[in-house]
Design an enzyme around this catalytic site. Structure first.
Site, PDB file in Angstrom:
ATOM      1  N   ARG A   1      45.773  43.458 -29.988  1.00  0.00           N
ATOM      2  CA  ARG A   1      45.277  43.794 -31.338  1.00  0.00           C
ATOM      3  C   ARG A   1      46.344  43.842 -32.418  1.00  0.00           C
ATOM      4  O   ARG A   1      46.047  44.236 -33.541  1.00  0.00           O
ATOM      5  CB  ARG A   1      44.558  45.150 -31.326  1.00  0.00           C
ATOM      6  CG  ARG A   1      43.521  45.324 -30.237  1.00  0.00           C
ATOM      7  CD  ARG A   1      42.441  44.283 -30.299  1.00  0.00           C
ATOM      8  NE  ARG A   1      41.323  44.589 -29.387  1.00  0.00           N
ATOM      9  CZ  ARG A   1      40.353  43.733 -29.112  1.00  0.00           C
ATOM     10  NH1 ARG A   1      40.359  42.519 -29.649  1.00  0.00           N
ATOM     11  NH2 ARG A   1      39.382  44.072 -28.295  1.00  0.00           N
TER      12      ARG A   1
ATOM     13  N   HIS B   1      37.567  33.747 -18.218  1.00  0.00           N
ATOM     14  CA  HIS B   1      36.555  34.672 -17.679  1.00  0.00           C
ATOM     15  C   HIS B   1      35.237  33.991 -17.268  1.00  0.00           C
ATOM     16  O   HIS B   1      34.188  34.233 -17.852  1.00  0.00           O
ATOM     17  CB  HIS B   1      36.269  35.811 -18.650  1.00  0.00           C
ATOM     18  CG  HIS B   1      36.253  35.449 -20.117  1.00  0.00           C
ATOM     19  ND1 HIS B   1      35.536  34.388 -20.623  1.00  0.00           N
ATOM     20  CD2 HIS B   1      36.884  36.006 -21.176  1.00  0.00           C
ATOM     21  CE1 HIS B   1      35.715  34.321 -21.923  1.00  0.00           C
ATOM     22  NE2 HIS B   1      36.534  35.286 -22.289  1.00  0.00           N
TER      23      HIS B   1
ATOM     24  N   ASP C   1      40.998  40.491 -19.158  1.00  0.00           N
ATOM     25  CA  ASP C   1      40.384  40.405 -20.489  1.00  0.00           C
ATOM     26  C   ASP C   1      40.382  41.803 -21.132  1.00  0.00           C
ATOM     27  O   ASP C   1      39.398  42.226 -21.733  1.00  0.00           O
ATOM     28  CB  ASP C   1      38.966  39.826 -20.415  1.00  0.00           C
ATOM     29  CG  ASP C   1      38.397  39.524 -21.804  1.00  0.00           C
ATOM     30  OD1 ASP C   1      39.163  39.553 -22.788  1.00  0.00           O
ATOM     31  OD2 ASP C   1      37.182  39.264 -21.904  1.00  0.00           O
TER      32      ASP C   1
ATOM     33  N   HIS D   1      44.170  41.582 -24.876  1.00  0.00           N
ATOM     34  CA  HIS D   1      44.105  41.691 -26.341  1.00  0.00           C
ATOM     35  C   HIS D   1      44.865  42.959 -26.737  1.00  0.00           C
ATOM     36  O   HIS D   1      44.419  44.057 -26.419  1.00  0.00           O
ATOM     37  CB  HIS D   1      42.647  41.792 -26.800  1.00  0.00           C
ATOM     38  CG  HIS D   1      41.832  40.578 -26.453  1.00  0.00           C
ATOM     39  ND1 HIS D   1      41.677  39.508 -27.302  1.00  0.00           N
ATOM     40  CD2 HIS D   1      41.155  40.251 -25.324  1.00  0.00           C
ATOM     41  CE1 HIS D   1      40.921  38.581 -26.728  1.00  0.00           C
ATOM     42  NE2 HIS D   1      40.585  39.010 -25.519  1.00  0.00           N
TER      43      HIS D   1
ATOM     44  N   HIS E   1      38.930  48.905 -27.806  1.00  0.00           N
ATOM     45  CA  HIS E   1      38.398  49.187 -29.140  1.00  0.00           C
ATOM     46  C   HIS E   1      38.567  50.676 -29.393  1.00  0.00           C
ATOM     47  O   HIS E   1      38.615  51.469 -28.452  1.00  0.00           O
ATOM     48  CB  HIS E   1      36.911  48.830 -29.234  1.00  0.00           C
ATOM     49  CG  HIS E   1      36.629  47.378 -29.092  1.00  0.00           C
ATOM     50  ND1 HIS E   1      36.902  46.463 -30.078  1.00  0.00           N
ATOM     51  CD2 HIS E   1      36.125  46.656 -28.055  1.00  0.00           C
ATOM     52  CE1 HIS E   1      36.557  45.252 -29.676  1.00  0.00           C
ATOM     53  NE2 HIS E   1      36.087  45.336 -28.445  1.00  0.00           N
TER      54      HIS E   1
ATOM     55  N   HIS F   1      36.961  29.778 -24.226  1.00  0.00           N
ATOM     56  CA  HIS F   1      35.918  30.807 -24.072  1.00  0.00           C
ATOM     57  C   HIS F   1      34.592  30.058 -24.167  1.00  0.00           C
ATOM     58  O   HIS F   1      34.180  29.649 -25.241  1.00  0.00           O
ATOM     59  CB  HIS F   1      36.042  31.842 -25.191  1.00  0.00           C
ATOM     60  CG  HIS F   1      34.995  32.926 -25.134  1.00  0.00           C
ATOM     61  ND1 HIS F   1      35.259  34.237 -25.400  1.00  0.00           N
ATOM     62  CD2 HIS F   1      33.672  32.888 -24.833  1.00  0.00           C
ATOM     63  CE1 HIS F   1      34.154  34.966 -25.265  1.00  0.00           C
ATOM     64  NE2 HIS F   1      33.171  34.161 -24.925  1.00  0.00           N
TER      65      HIS F   1
ATOM     66  N   ASP G   1      39.982  32.015 -28.095  1.00  0.00           N
ATOM     67  CA  ASP G   1      39.255  33.024 -27.320  1.00  0.00           C
ATOM     68  C   ASP G   1      38.464  33.981 -28.212  1.00  0.00           C
ATOM     69  O   ASP G   1      38.948  34.438 -29.228  1.00  0.00           O
ATOM     70  CB  ASP G   1      40.206  33.847 -26.457  1.00  0.00           C
ATOM     71  CG  ASP G   1      39.455  34.848 -25.586  1.00  0.00           C
ATOM     72  OD1 ASP G   1      38.534  34.424 -24.879  1.00  0.00           O
ATOM     73  OD2 ASP G   1      39.765  36.047 -25.646  1.00  0.00           O
TER      74      ASP G   1
END
Lengths: 316, 430
Positions: free
Chosen positions: B64, B232, B305, B62, B309, B179, B152
């Site tokens: 973002r 995952h 994965d 990810h 953040h 997912h 996902d």
């Protein structure tokens, strides 16, 4: 009695899982002395004079907040109350920033209640000087309630080791149940849990000395004490039980069910009660009930906790 | 520019190579791979005692971008990838806005080309806005270069929508990445439902939520004759469901993460939201089953994965903190330390799960191999180097790694993308 060598000075009170047997005993011994203060004509001792305590409550509470406040005031401390509805919290201030603000004002102890599990533990990472006293974090822990339950049991039974205690109701969402479990197991009490299957956490019975029942009758058989948990109305909306009527009939504690327990069984309830739901009025106000006494013991236990974490010593 | 990578143990699972050899790179391509190569005009990269592998592939990250650049963007993300030894990554579409049309796919490919130091493949959303209601323009996106489709972060709750996706994408021969956690069973849950969650009072995300979702998706893919990739995978029973499905010939593949292979729910600590991730860290039996699945071929690939953040987002009460943590810069170290050095997995198999296997699943013809003529995407590993994970030194903007503070044995020491060195000794160069 030999002097207890442990000290709680400076210890954050997060949950009873962090307490040794000796530490619990120290709190209970101190609470006994504190209870005599409450019975004095002049209920003010100078133990915490010059200390300042803030109660920081993110959830509504009557008895816990006022109990801590009263405890602090009886000990001579300055007590300030902050509640979520009337502070910067409604302006979106983060928990970190609120804690830092409160710390900057110089408080020696922060008594906090929060709806998230782990909020008090998180607070210990944020602040430096003040001691954190967890007054309830989500479904995780309510250590002062666990301690006051032990204190009430001790006062009535004279000992704790070997007692059999039933905890009934919404175990899944109950921080009181979790603090009871840790505290009671540490003190050698056998814990029997019962409630609707939807309100029992899976995987709990893995602990030795903990027994999970789906029938209330099995849990309270020969019990020395029964702690009846509060059922929150929103649990019915969430589909965890079909109706109040059915809950009261199948899981509620009433005089008939009480006859299964020991003759001198003690009834505890953390309050506030839903009479006619989890507990019938004749039990709530009956001879076995220690529910009002728990409130007074709560003040004594919180006086003990505040004294021990702030001063390390005992009452004067 | 010519490079000669000299004297390393070359592991190229796609070509069944595991031997000491030299690799000659000219321009962007690998031109020779053999013992005792020489080229006077080539710059020598000594690799004796090191392991030379195809550039690693991570098909689940990810970055973002667009919309949440405070967490990560294509610069910080691709730098983290290069630092971790990855030369190809695929980004998930749960950005703001969601990557659900061809224009966004093209613009992200352009951003990656302009700003990225490694190859970036784009995964498109399966449904508009990832809302699970109607199919996004997946045909358009496929033709614009999207490598796969996924909602996902969300389970596609409506079975008919997912079946439509399988039926529609069959003719494009693209896979759907699921997912798999049944929403109703995991709402508000912050960790695996287990003894520890019961004692902490945290709401659980039970394995059965994953199991029934995996089962449903396998049955739909089987019914449609379409390709399904399970993201995952983390539960023992879900691994068994994939194993049985593969035996029946269902076109299903699966991936696992380093954390689901090495960490359990016992690591969860209310004081630190670093361990919060979806699916959650599971129990001992689960991580054992995931490893067994990886070894017997039930699980095809390892992905990180990578879910960064911002510090202030993750610095919260456990339940309020967002799920996920960065993984690109710790993946190799964790896998080598906990799986290779402990003797749980052989190096060639581990490398194949990060090179040849993901390339096969995602039809990447020019990645995951050291074949002569292919782009020189190459990673050099030092399996013996010890280092301590320090999140403040990450290239990713993500903080709160559950591996922070751990001393690991082994890491990528050089990353080459199309004949250009982009990382050396942990530092991004060039």
């Amino acid at each position: 009695m030999a002097k207890n060598p442990v000290s709680l000075r400076g210890k954050h009170i997060l949950g009873l899982e962090d307490f040794s047997r000796e530490e619990i005993e120290l709190v209970l011994e101190t609470a006994k002395e504190m209870k005599s203060v409450i019975h004095r004509d002049i209920k003010k001792v100078p133990t915490l004079r010059g200390k300042s305590i803030v109660t920081l409550f993110y959830e509504p509470s009557t008895r816990t907040r006022s109990s801590f406040e009263t405890a602090g005031k009886y000990l001579g401390a300055d007590v300030v109350n902050i509640t979520a509805g009337t502070s910067s919290i409604v302006k979106g201030e983060s928990l970190r920033d609120t804690l830092l603000t409160v710390e900057a004002m110089g408080f020696d102890a922060i008594v906090m209640r929060h709806k998230e599990e782990g909020a008090a533990a998180y607070a210990t990472k944020v602040v430096g000087h003040p001691v954190i006293v967890n007054a309830g974090d989500g479904a995780h822990a309510h250590p002062s309630q666990g301690l006051l339950n032990l204190f009430t049991l001790l006062q009535h039974k004279g000992h704790l080791e070997g007692l059999k205690v039933a905890i009934l109701g919404d175990i899944l969402h109950s921080r009181v149940a979790r603090s009871d479990i840790w505290g009671m197991r540490r003190m050698g009490i056998e814990v029997h849990l019962a409630g609707p299957g939807t309100m029992l956490p899976r995987f709990l019975s893995k602990e030795p000395g903990i027994f999970v029942h789906e029938r209330v009758e099995d849990a309270i058989k020969d019990a020395d004490a029964i702690n009846v948990l509060r059922i929150q109305m929103e649990r019915q909306k969430a589909g965890l039980f079909p109706s109040r009527r059915e809950y009261a009939r199948i899981y509620g504690i009433n005089r008939d069910r009480l006859s299964l327990a020991k003759k001198d069984v003690l009834i505890l309830h953390p309050g506030p009660m839903n009479k006619g739901l989890e507990i019938s009025p004749e039990v709530a106000y009956g001879d076995h009930s220690a529910i009002q006494e728990q409130v007074q013991n709560g003040v004594a236990v919180r006086m003990a906790l505040l004294t021990l974490v702030l001063m390390g010593g005992k009452a004067q | 520019m010519k490079y000669l990578i000299q004297g390393g143990r070359v592991i190229d699972p796609a070509n069944h190579i595991d031997k000491t050899a030299d690799i000659l790179i000219e321009g962007k391509k690998i031109v020779a791979i053999d013992e005792n190569l020489s080229a006077d005009d080539a710059k020598v990269i000594p690799a004796k005692g090191k392991v030379v592998v195809p550039g690693l592939i991570d098909m689940h990250v990810h970055f973002r971008e667009p919309g949440q650049e405070a967490k990560e963007d294509f610069v910080s993300g691709t730098h983290a990838a290069a630092a971790g030894g990855f030369t190809t990554v695929a980004t998930m579409p749960n950005t703001r806005p969601v990557v659900d049309d061809a224009a966004l796919v093209r613009s992200l490919q352009k951003r990656a080309e302009d700003e990225g130091v490694v190859h970036v493949k784009i995964i498109g959303a399966l449904t508009k806005g990832q809302e699970g209601k109607e199919l996004a323009e997946v045909g358009d996106m496929a033709q614009a270069g999207a490598v796969a489709f996924s909602d996902d972060g969300h389970y596609v709750q409506n079975a008919k929508v997912l079946l439509n996706g399988f039926d529609y994408l069959r003719s494009f021969d693209k896979i759907i990445i699921s997912h798999d956690e049944e929403t109703a069973l995991v709402e508000e849950g912050s960790m695996n439902e287990c003894h520890r969650s019961a004692m902490l009072g945290l709401k659980g995300r039970p394995t059965v939520a994953e199991d029934i979702a995996v089962m449903r998706d396998i049955m739909l893919a089987e019914y449609a004759g379409a390709r399904l990739h399970i993201a995952h995978i983390s539960s023992a029973r879900a691994v068994e469901l994939v194993r049985q499905a593969k035996k029946r010939g269902v076109r299903v593949t699966a991936e696992a993460t380093p954390h689901h292979l090495t960490m359990t729910d016992e690591c969860v600590d209310l004081m630190d939201s670093a361990t919060k991730v979806n699916p959650p860290l599971r129990g001992h039996a689960d991580i054992k089953a995931v490893l067994a699945g990886l070894k017997d071929g039930t699980i095809d690939a390892i992905v990180t994965d990578h879910s960064p953040h911002a510090e202030e987002e993750k610095d919260k009460e456990y339940r309020l903190a967002p799920s996920g943590f960065p993984g690109l810069e710790t993946s190799v170290g964790v896998l080598l330390t906990d799986l290779y050095h402990t003797g749980k997995i052989e190096l060639p198999l581990l490398i194949s799960k990060m090179t040849a296997e993901p390339a096969r699943i995602f039809d990447l013809t020019d990645a995951g191999t050291l074949s002569v003529g292919c782009p020189a995407d190459i990673t050099i590993l030092d399996t013996e180097q010890e280092w301590t994970v320090d999140a403040s030194r990450f290239y990713t903007r993500g903080t709160h790694s559950p591996f922070a503070g751990r001393t690991l044995k082994g890491r990528a020491v050089l990353t080459m993308v199309e004949g250009r060195i982009v990382m050396q000794d942990g530092k991004i160069v060039g």
